[in-house]
Design an enzyme around this catalytic site. Structure first.
Site, PDB file in Angstrom:
ATOM      1  N   THR A  26      20.006 -25.405  -7.615  1.00  0.00           N
ATOM      2  CA  THR A  26      19.483 -24.694  -8.798  1.00  0.00           C
ATOM      3  C   THR A  26      18.374 -23.753  -8.317  1.00  0.00           C
ATOM      4  O   THR A  26      17.198 -23.951  -8.638  1.00  0.00           O
ATOM      5  CB  THR A  26      18.934 -25.680  -9.847  1.00  0.00           C
ATOM      6  OG1 THR A  26      17.951 -26.533  -9.230  1.00  0.00           O
ATOM      7  CG2 THR A  26      20.044 -26.537 -10.427  1.00  0.00           C
ATOM      8  N   PHE A  64      13.607 -38.207  -5.385  1.00  0.00           N
ATOM      9  CA  PHE A  64      12.227 -38.019  -4.941  1.00  0.00           C
ATOM     10  C   PHE A  64      12.166 -38.096  -3.416  1.00  0.00           C
ATOM     11  O   PHE A  64      11.287 -38.739  -2.840  1.00  0.00           O
ATOM     12  CB  PHE A  64      11.317 -39.074  -5.570  1.00  0.00           C
ATOM     13  CG  PHE A  64      11.291 -39.042  -7.075  1.00  0.00           C
ATOM     14  CD1 PHE A  64      10.494 -38.130  -7.744  1.00  0.00           C
ATOM     15  CD2 PHE A  64      12.087 -39.902  -7.817  1.00  0.00           C
ATOM     16  CE1 PHE A  64      10.473 -38.089  -9.142  1.00  0.00           C
ATOM     17  CE2 PHE A  64      12.072 -39.858  -9.207  1.00  0.00           C
ATOM     18  CZ  PHE A  64      11.269 -38.954  -9.873  1.00  0.00           C
ATOM     19  N   GLY A  84      -3.969 -26.494   4.876  1.00  0.00           N
ATOM     20  CA  GLY A  84      -3.193 -25.751   5.856  1.00  0.00           C
ATOM     21  C   GLY A  84      -2.644 -24.467   5.283  1.00  0.00           C
ATOM     22  O   GLY A  84      -3.310 -23.793   4.487  1.00  0.00           O
ATOM     23  N   CYS A  92      11.361 -27.384  -3.450  1.00  0.00           N
ATOM     24  CA  CYS A  92      10.995 -28.135  -4.653  1.00  0.00           C
ATOM     25  C   CYS A  92       9.702 -27.680  -5.315  1.00  0.00           C
ATOM     26  O   CYS A  92       9.696 -27.322  -6.495  1.00  0.00           O
ATOM     27  CB  CYS A  92      10.889 -29.628  -4.317  1.00  0.00           C
ATOM     28  SG  CYS A  92      12.462 -30.378  -3.840  1.00  0.00           S
TER      29      CYS A  92
END
Length: 459
Positions: free
Chosen positions: A84, A153, A271, A278
């Site tokens: 997606t 996840f 960083g 995601c």
């Protein structure tokens, strides 16, 4: 059970191999015949530590096809794991999801089947997929096909451990569909399977929490979790910027606040910012959903802004020392968005190389695993490949450490900077932990390396 996985990317492939290892009969379906032929030969199209070993162990329970008519009718559970990708307005492209749902519907055989949205999909997609099933199933009957939201996840680079020993399993839908999902996941829920030697069960791990919700809440959980983690990283980077100005050390600051159990240490590494498929996509989608309902989300908007600013900060540090970059040779170490994966999506290194191209620098890039994929996906960028990190560094006017690969942490940086034309390292991942013995400029995020003292030199 008989399980079909539609889509064999990072999520689909990992889910399918894991379920096959747990004893289910799994068919992996993809419309790309080249990918399917590779999988039939036992070749994995992505890099994920341990996945090749798990695939070999589960091979007897795995089958691969491009044919919906073969894969769908006999399945007890059908996972939709298609991409997606984000569009220019922040909304996800749902054309692959719609096509998969329609093709699934046209091949259902009338028995009770559960269709699972495993892809990260906008809030409300479960109801939308249900309507597609209702409109396109050949012989549709209510209470026969159940749509469930079961968000993943997984973290790339540690996906096997995340799959086999999850913190929680989220299941959204009506009771009949959730009962079957509990049956499917029983080996995970009870941890009754034999742990692979190469992905051992963590010592303190017991069993995952099982969270049963509505479709809408399950979809929201996925977006809210990723957006919160993105926010946490951006917060650390925003504090890092202030640390640089006042002389504090971001590592010491995040260590100090992380011991607060309400905060924790994870996802506080300053960083170059987050990347991958995601965080940016899901945070943007959540903001867009809020806009659809007239609800502004300024905190999440700021998280995206800080993350993008962080990439500019890295180039700003480079320009501060080199001034003009035209004609300079810059080594970029790390191309994947994080270590232990070859995923290049939204990788900070892409933006660094693109900006360096515009500024007229010669770019030499290295990555332990992602260079082959970059040849295809980054063909629009101008850079030279280096076979090793040393080859990239040799004769460079500057080095940017863009990905925190262990290989780069272990480099003898005293030796490496001696081979540079100009000893300048922009350590955008804070991998260099000790001051160097040789003259060099090391720019880090949110801190400065301590100065080596005379006592250190004697020691």
């Amino acid at each position: 059970m008989n399980v079909t996985i539609v889509g064999t990317g990072y999520v689909g492939l990992g889910t399918g191999v894991m379920l096959a290892y747990l004893g289910h009969q799994v068919i992996g379906l993809d419309t790309d015949p080249t990918k399917i032929e590779s999988l039939k030969r036992g070749e994995i199209p992505i890099y994920e530590p341990g996945l090749d070993q798990l695939l070999a162990e589960a091979q007897a329970n795995l089958h691969w096809t491009t044919d919906y008519a073969h894969a769908i009718p006999n399945a007890d559970v059908i996972f939709i794991c298609v991409g997606t990708p984000p569009q220019s307005d922040g909304r996800p492209n749902l054309s692959y999801l719609e096509g998969a749902a329609r093709s699934i519907a046209q091949n259902l055989n009338g028995k009770t089947q559960v269709i699972v949205n495993k892809s990260t999909v906008p809030i409300g997609s479960g109801d939308w997929v249900s309507r597609i099933i209702e409109e396109h199933a050949v012989d549709y009957h209510a209470n026969r096909y159940f749509v469930v939201s079961n968000p993943e996840f997984l973290r790339e680079g540690t996906a096997l451990g995340d799959s086999l020993y999850p913190d929680r399993i989220v299941l959204g839908g009506i009771a009949a569909g959730l009962v079957r999902m509990r049956q499917l996941y029983a080996p995970l829920i009870h941890q009754s399977f034999k742990a692979p030697d190469y992905v051992p069960r963590p010592k303190e791990y017991t069993v995952p929490a099982v969270v049963e919700t509505t479709l809408t809440s399950a979809e929201m959980i996925k977006y809210a979790a990723n957006a919160f983690l993105a926010l946490k990283i951006s917060y650390a980077n925003e504090i890092a910027g202030l640390c640089e100005r006042v002389g504090a050390n971001i590592d010491e600051v995040t260590a100090g606040i992380g011991f607060d159990q309400r905060i924790g240490h994870r996802f506080l590494a300053a960083g170059a910012g987050w990347g991958g498929s995601c965080f940016g996509k899901d945070t943007s989608a959540l903001i867009t959903t809020g806009g659809d309902y007239g609800y502004e989300m300024p905190i999440l908007s700021a998280a995206i802004e800080v993350n993008q600013r962080q990439r500019s900060t890295v180039i700003d540090k480079l320009q501060k020392h080199l001034r003009l970059l035209k004609g300079k040779r810059v080594a970029v170490l790390g191309m994947a968005f994080k270590p232990n994966t070859d995923d290049l999506r939204d990788a900070p290194a892409h933006d660094f190389i693109a900006r360096l191209n515009l500024l007229g620098a010669t770019v030499v890039a290295h990555d332990p695993v992602a260079m082959e994929r970059a040849r295809k996906e980054w063909a629009h960028l101008r850079y030279q490949e280096a076979a090793t990190a040393q080859d990239a560094i040799n004769g460079a006017d500057a080095v940017i450490i863009a990905t925190e690969w262990t290989e780069y942490r272990r480099l003898n940086w005293n030796s490496k900077v001696r081979s540079m034309r100009n000893a300048l390292v922009i350590d955008a991942r804070n991998v260099i932990s000790e001051p160097l013995d040789v003259p060099a400029v090391i720019e880090q995020i949110g801190k400065e390396l301590p100065e080596r003292t005379a006592a250190d030199a004697v020691a």
